[in-house]
Design a protein around this motif. Sequence first.
Motif: not given
Length: 249
Positions: A2-3, A5-6
């Motif tokens: 997900n964003d 995590d990224r």
Amino acid sequence: MNDADRQQREHWDGLAGIDPDAAIIDPLDRRGLKNRYLAAIRDGAFEDSMARHGIVAGALLDLGCGTGSASQPLMRAGHRIVGVDISLGLLRHARARCGDEGCAFVKTDGHALPIADAAMDAAVIYVVLSYLTDDAAALALLRAARAALKPGAPLVMIEQARRRRRLCEDGLKIHRTIAQWNSLLEQAGFALGRCTVLRHGRFPTTPLVRLGLLPQRSWALLARLEARVARWTGVFGWDYAEVRFEAKA
């Protein structure tokens, strides 16, 4: 991925190209003096906790080990280390710093831990969960750490806390309250132990250390002064504090 995590992985991978100590404490500390001072406080706190819980030459989980800055002194104290982190770049620094005798460094997705249940004698965490702004994600990782610990094994966690919950670093990081940190630990299945305010984030002498105006021989005395003030005052209303939480699986 997900964003969130990224964003986290990009943040830490981006820091892998700078000084290994600066990468996991203060990237803006060009001279490295402040980072060495804070690392010494962290290492002393971990050593004190391990001794108090009777952990001698144990198998320790270093959760969010980064560049192995905390792993190395724990190894020197006789412990065996399993370090996990989301950044392969930081883990390369850890391997170069610590070698491959008595330690293993493993990349994780930040949600699960590649460790067998009840395998570890203790776990340490240094300002890792402050970067998980979603409570559910922080709770899941604490539950994974508890599963990796033997029954009754200690978790020693140093995180940043405020009197009121606050997002910082453009939303990348969160300062929870001490009560909120304790609640996460209890929800994860830990029995709460000692909670110690180690130091204030903006203690007046810290800039002097950073600029080299306080000699290294004075650092131990200064750290004791910081700890004493922190015990007297608790968390200031206008500042964050580094707090050591001790709990048992």
